[in-house]
Scaffold this motif. Structure first.
Motif, PDB file in Angstrom:
ATOM      1  N   LEU A 140       0.851  -1.177   0.000  1.00 54.67           N
ATOM      2  CA  LEU A 140       0.000   0.000   0.000  1.00 54.67           C
ATOM      3  C   LEU A 140       0.895   1.238   0.000  1.00 54.67           C
ATOM      4  O   LEU A 140       1.813   1.349   0.820  1.00 54.67           O
ATOM      5  CB  LEU A 140      -0.883  -0.034   1.243  1.00 54.67           C
ATOM      6  CG  LEU A 140      -2.100   0.864   1.290  1.00 54.67           C
ATOM      7  CD1 LEU A 140      -3.006   0.636   0.081  1.00 54.67           C
ATOM      8  CD2 LEU A 140      -2.874   0.593   2.573  1.00 54.67           C
ATOM      9  N   TYR A 141       0.647   2.144  -0.929  1.00 52.90           N
ATOM     10  CA  TYR A 141       1.500   3.318  -1.127  1.00 52.90           C
ATOM     11  C   TYR A 141       1.545   4.232   0.099  1.00 52.90           C
ATOM     12  O   TYR A 141       0.525   4.535   0.710  1.00 52.90           O
ATOM     13  CB  TYR A 141       1.020   4.141  -2.326  1.00 52.90           C
ATOM     14  CG  TYR A 141       1.748   5.454  -2.439  1.00 52.90           C
ATOM     15  CD1 TYR A 141       3.031   5.495  -2.974  1.00 52.90           C
ATOM     16  CD2 TYR A 141       1.195   6.629  -1.977  1.00 52.90           C
ATOM     17  CE1 TYR A 141       3.737   6.685  -3.053  1.00 52.90           C
ATOM     18  CE2 TYR A 141       1.884   7.827  -2.048  1.00 52.90           C
ATOM     19  CZ  TYR A 141       3.162   7.849  -2.584  1.00 52.90           C
ATOM     20  OH  TYR A 141       3.846   9.027  -2.642  1.00 52.90           O
ATOM     21  N   GLY A 142       2.743   4.671   0.440  1.00 50.52           N
ATOM     22  CA  GLY A 142       2.949   5.762   1.385  1.00 50.52           C
ATOM     23  C   GLY A 142       2.779   5.447   2.850  1.00 50.52           C
ATOM     24  O   GLY A 142       2.812   6.366   3.668  1.00 50.52           O
ATOM     25  N   VAL A 143       2.581   4.180   3.207  1.00 49.36           N
ATOM     26  CA  VAL A 143       2.392   3.853   4.618  1.00 49.36           C
ATOM     27  C   VAL A 143       3.271   2.686   5.044  1.00 49.36           C
ATOM     28  O   VAL A 143       3.729   1.888   4.221  1.00 49.36           O
ATOM     29  CB  VAL A 143       0.911   3.510   4.952  1.00 49.36           C
ATOM     30  CG1 VAL A 143       0.007   4.683   4.680  1.00 49.36           C
ATOM     31  CG2 VAL A 143       0.437   2.285   4.215  1.00 49.36           C
ATOM     32  N   ASP A 144       3.475   2.610   6.345  1.00 44.69           N
ATOM     33  CA  ASP A 144       4.178   1.487   6.954  1.00 44.69           C
ATOM     34  C   ASP A 144       3.388   1.090   8.187  1.00 44.69           C
ATOM     35  O   ASP A 144       3.014   1.948   8.991  1.00 44.69           O
ATOM     36  CB  ASP A 144       5.606   1.885   7.324  1.00 44.69           C
ATOM     37  CG  ASP A 144       6.522   0.702   7.544  1.00 44.69           C
ATOM     38  OD1 ASP A 144       6.137  -0.436   7.204  1.00 44.69           O
ATOM     39  OD2 ASP A 144       7.639   0.920   8.051  1.00 44.69           O
TER      40      ASP A 144
ATOM     41  N   LEU B  58      -7.284   4.050   1.080  1.00 40.93           N
ATOM     42  CA  LEU B  58      -6.861   3.115   2.126  1.00 40.93           C
ATOM     43  C   LEU B  58      -5.631   3.603   2.876  1.00 40.93           C
ATOM     44  O   LEU B  58      -5.532   3.421   4.094  1.00 40.93           O
ATOM     45  CB  LEU B  58      -6.601   1.732   1.522  1.00 40.93           C
ATOM     46  CG  LEU B  58      -7.817   1.029   0.939  1.00 40.93           C
ATOM     47  CD1 LEU B  58      -7.419  -0.326   0.363  1.00 40.93           C
ATOM     48  CD2 LEU B  58      -8.916   0.867   1.968  1.00 40.93           C
ATOM     49  N   SER B  59      -4.671   4.208   2.179  1.00 43.44           N
ATOM     50  CA  SER B  59      -3.464   4.704   2.850  1.00 43.44           C
ATOM     51  C   SER B  59      -3.829   5.763   3.881  1.00 43.44           C
ATOM     52  O   SER B  59      -3.395   5.703   5.038  1.00 43.44           O
ATOM     53  CB  SER B  59      -2.486   5.284   1.825  1.00 43.44           C
ATOM     54  OG  SER B  59      -2.056   4.297   0.925  1.00 43.44           O
TER      55      SER B  59
ATOM     56  N   ARG C  33     -11.106  -4.588   7.370  1.00 37.86           N
ATOM     57  CA  ARG C  33     -12.384  -3.878   7.531  1.00 37.86           C
ATOM     58  C   ARG C  33     -12.552  -2.808   6.453  1.00 37.86           C
ATOM     59  O   ARG C  33     -13.629  -2.660   5.879  1.00 37.86           O
ATOM     60  CB  ARG C  33     -12.461  -3.222   8.907  1.00 37.86           C
ATOM     61  CG  ARG C  33     -12.955  -4.110  10.012  1.00 37.86           C
ATOM     62  CD  ARG C  33     -13.274  -3.353  11.289  1.00 37.86           C
ATOM     63  NE  ARG C  33     -12.122  -2.707  11.901  1.00 37.86           N
ATOM     64  CZ  ARG C  33     -11.239  -3.316  12.688  1.00 37.86           C
ATOM     65  NH1 ARG C  33     -11.379  -4.599  12.971  1.00 37.86           N
ATOM     66  NH2 ARG C  33     -10.228  -2.648  13.211  1.00 37.86           N
ATOM     67  N   LEU C  34     -11.484  -2.066   6.179  1.00 38.05           N
ATOM     68  CA  LEU C  34     -11.562  -1.010   5.171  1.00 38.05           C
ATOM     69  C   LEU C  34     -11.822  -1.575   3.776  1.00 38.05           C
ATOM     70  O   LEU C  34     -12.573  -0.997   2.994  1.00 38.05           O
ATOM     71  CB  LEU C  34     -10.271  -0.177   5.162  1.00 38.05           C
ATOM     72  CG  LEU C  34     -10.054   0.715   6.377  1.00 38.05           C
ATOM     73  CD1 LEU C  34      -8.621   1.232   6.398  1.00 38.05           C
ATOM     74  CD2 LEU C  34     -11.054   1.866   6.377  1.00 38.05           C
ATOM     75  N   ILE C  35     -11.204  -2.705   3.471  1.00 37.20           N
ATOM     76  CA  ILE C  35     -11.418  -3.353   2.167  1.00 37.20           C
ATOM     77  C   ILE C  35     -12.849  -3.892   2.103  1.00 37.20           C
ATOM     78  O   ILE C  35     -13.529  -3.737   1.084  1.00 37.20           O
ATOM     79  CB  ILE C  35     -10.374  -4.458   1.922  1.00 37.20           C
ATOM     80  CG1 ILE C  35      -8.990  -3.822   1.756  1.00 37.20           C
ATOM     81  CG2 ILE C  35     -10.753  -5.305   0.696  1.00 37.20           C
ATOM     82  CD1 ILE C  35      -7.832  -4.818   1.776  1.00 37.20           C
ATOM     83  N   GLY C  36     -13.283  -4.515   3.175  1.00 36.03           N
ATOM     84  CA  GLY C  36     -14.676  -4.963   3.273  1.00 36.03           C
ATOM     85  C   GLY C  36     -15.117  -5.940   2.203  1.00 36.03           C
ATOM     86  O   GLY C  36     -16.290  -5.979   1.858  1.00 36.03           O
ATOM     87  N   GLY C  37     -14.207  -6.718   1.631  1.00 38.39           N
ATOM     88  CA  GLY C  37     -14.579  -7.690   0.609  1.00 38.39           C
ATOM     89  C   GLY C  37     -14.871  -7.081  -0.746  1.00 38.39           C
ATOM     90  O   GLY C  37     -15.277  -7.778  -1.671  1.00 38.39           O
TER      91      GLY C  37
END
Length: 144
Positions: free
Chosen positions: A62-66, A125-126, A94-98
Motif C-alpha cells: 500500500l503506497y505511502g504507509v508502513d 486506504l493509505s 475492515r476497510l477493504i470490506g470484501g
C-alpha cells in the motif's frame, strides 16, 4: 582570492549520497490521476500495508504507509513500526470490506512488489490507515 580545495573524500560522499536520494513516484494527487487504474480483487491481507491481488504473483504494498510487521517479519537492523500487527491487519481488512479495490500502480519496491494507491468504496486506504493510527506515513507523501 583563491578558493580552498575540497578534499576528495567530501566529493565522494556527496556523490554517493546524491545517488541514494529517493524521489517519490509522484508528488501530488493531480499526478495520480494520470496513472492507469487497475481493479484489485484482494485474495488475502498479510498485514496493515500488504495484500495480494488476484492476477498478481507477488503481494502488493500500500503506497505511502508502513504498518507494524507480523511476528518474525521485521528484518534485523530495520526500524519497524511499533504497534499491534494483528489490529493493523484487521483494520485494513475492515476497510477493504470484501470489495474490489480501485488502484493505481505507483512504483515497484525493492522486492519487486507492486506499490499501489488504492480506494475502497471511495475511501483512500493509505489515508484511512494513517488516520486510524494503525499505520504511519512513510515512503511518500499522501496529502490526505
Amino acid at each position: 582570492m583563491k578558493l580552498p580545495m575540497m578534499p576528495w573524500n567530501s566529493v565522494i560522499i556527496a556523490v554517493v549520497v546524491s545517488c541514494f536520494t529517493v524521489t517519490p513516484a509522484f508528488s501530488s494527487t493531480e499526478s495520480i490521476k494520470s496513472l492507469p487504474r487497475v481493479t484489485c480483487n484482494v485474495r488475502w491481507v498479510h498485514d496493515g500495508d500488504t495484500f495480494r491481488c488476484d492476477g498478481y504473483q507477488k503481494s502488493t504494498r500500500l503506497y505511502g504507509v508502513d504498518a507494524p510487521e507480523m511476528p518474525g517479519s521485521c528484518r534485523v537492523g530495520r526500524s519497524c513500526v511499533a504497534g499491534d500487527p494483528y489490529a493493523a491487519k484487521a483494520q485494513l481488512e475492515r476497510l477493504i470490506g470484501g470489495r474490489a479495490l480501485q488502484c493505481v500502480v505507483t512504483d515497484t519496491d525493492r522486492y519487486r512488489r507492486p506499490v499501489m494507491r488504492c480506494t475502497s468504496a471511495g475511501k483512500d486506504l493509505s489515508c484511512a490507515m494513517v488516520r486510524s493510527g494503525k499505520a504511519v506515513e512513510r515512503y511518500g507523501k499522501l496529502g490526505c
